[in-house]
Design an enzyme around this catalytic site. Sequence first.
Site, PDB file in Angstrom:
ATOM      1  N   LYS A  41      82.150  -4.963  31.114  1.00 51.40           N
ATOM      2  CA  LYS A  41      80.961  -4.789  31.947  1.00 51.40           C
ATOM      3  C   LYS A  41      81.050  -5.667  33.194  1.00 51.40           C
ATOM      4  O   LYS A  41      81.507  -6.797  33.095  1.00 51.40           O
ATOM      5  CB  LYS A  41      79.706  -5.172  31.146  1.00 51.40           C
ATOM      6  CG  LYS A  41      79.472  -4.345  29.900  1.00 51.40           C
ATOM      7  CD  LYS A  41      78.270  -4.834  29.128  1.00 51.40           C
ATOM      8  CE  LYS A  41      78.495  -6.206  28.527  1.00 51.40           C
ATOM      9  NZ  LYS A  41      77.385  -6.700  27.708  1.00 51.40           N
TER      10      LYS A  41
ATOM     11  N   ASP B 104      74.819 -11.392  23.121  1.00 48.83           N
ATOM     12  CA  ASP B 104      74.257 -12.661  23.595  1.00 48.83           C
ATOM     13  C   ASP B 104      73.087 -12.399  24.529  1.00 48.83           C
ATOM     14  O   ASP B 104      73.191 -11.644  25.498  1.00 48.83           O
ATOM     15  CB  ASP B 104      75.323 -13.476  24.319  1.00 48.83           C
ATOM     16  CG  ASP B 104      76.409 -13.968  23.383  1.00 48.83           C
ATOM     17  OD1 ASP B 104      76.065 -14.416  22.272  1.00 48.83           O
ATOM     18  OD2 ASP B 104      77.595 -13.891  23.743  1.00 48.83           O
TER      19      ASP B 104
ATOM     20  N   ASP C 178      73.784  -5.147  23.994  1.00 44.85           N
ATOM     21  CA  ASP C 178      74.520  -6.386  24.213  1.00 44.85           C
ATOM     22  C   ASP C 178      74.191  -7.336  23.064  1.00 44.85           C
ATOM     23  O   ASP C 178      73.203  -7.138  22.334  1.00 44.85           O
ATOM     24  CB  ASP C 178      74.121  -6.978  25.562  1.00 44.85           C
ATOM     25  CG  ASP C 178      74.968  -8.180  25.936  1.00 44.85           C
ATOM     26  OD1 ASP C 178      76.168  -8.174  25.625  1.00 44.85           O
ATOM     27  OD2 ASP C 178      74.418  -9.122  26.535  1.00 44.85           O
TER      28      ASP C 178
ATOM     29  N   ASP D  94      70.457  -8.035  28.686  1.00 42.05           N
ATOM     30  CA  ASP D  94      69.637  -9.104  29.248  1.00 42.05           C
ATOM     31  C   ASP D  94      70.054  -9.473  30.659  1.00 42.05           C
ATOM     32  O   ASP D  94      69.463 -10.364  31.263  1.00 42.05           O
ATOM     33  CB  ASP D  94      69.707 -10.354  28.366  1.00 42.05           C
ATOM     34  CG  ASP D  94      71.080 -11.026  28.430  1.00 42.05           C
ATOM     35  OD1 ASP D  94      72.087 -10.315  28.206  1.00 42.05           O
ATOM     36  OD2 ASP D  94      71.147 -12.231  28.711  1.00 42.05           O
TER      37      ASP D  94
END
Length: 259
Positions: free
Chosen positions: A184, A15, A13, A209
């Site tokens: 996602k 961010d 990912d 995250d």
Amino acid sequence: MKDRKVIESWLTDMDGVLVHEGQPVRGAPEFVNRMKQSGKPFLILTNNSIYTPRDLQARLARMGFDVPESAIWTSGLATAQFLADQRPGGTAYVIGEAGLTTAMHAVGYVLTDFAPDYVVLGETRTYSFEAITKAIRLINGGARFICTNPDPTGPSVDGDLPAAGSVAAMISKATGVKPYFVGKPNPMMMRSALNTIKAHSESTAMIGDRMDTDVLCGLEAGLETILVLTGISTQAEADRYPYRPSRVVNSVADLIPEL
């Protein structure tokens, strides 16, 4: 956790993993450089459909990342690919920015508000009441409803912003039609990414995250999942979920020795 094969490819990912609030995460540029040097295929994923891969490449470059445009995979690209597979050469009414509209044009779709096959909702910083009203009427008229991602909010330097998931909920309330989300945590996003780099799920790791998107998506696609604690989910929050990541690390810097 069961023993896994050696990691031969990486999905990560963006961010909260590589960047946070417009700044690079400590060790993240070095991690990306090491991935490139390893020669193993990798993709940087984002649910945000606003930007094209070229836009994101330039944004990352300003923060010290040297990544090729081809190493960036967005929910806009995944959505366009999904629709091209489902209904080649179709038509769509699109609410979104260049990251989505460019991808739709690239797969041969015609963007129109005249009896489209699909209404496709993506991210934009300027959601228009007029555009949302048109989407509602087109869906009521028979258009199929697709949304790039279910995220209810997105980050900004000033705080959370309403994102595609929130607008999709409003349209669903008005039409009684739920969208199909491509991004996602739909494992479709993972599978399309794996196909793009010709990788196998058993030897691929997904770094994220968020437990509710990144880890869930990777888990359902059969990947090794690595939660980093530099973004949304904390260790305490992760412990409350009914599923677990393969492992938890403080940041991607901890993964550099494995590359």
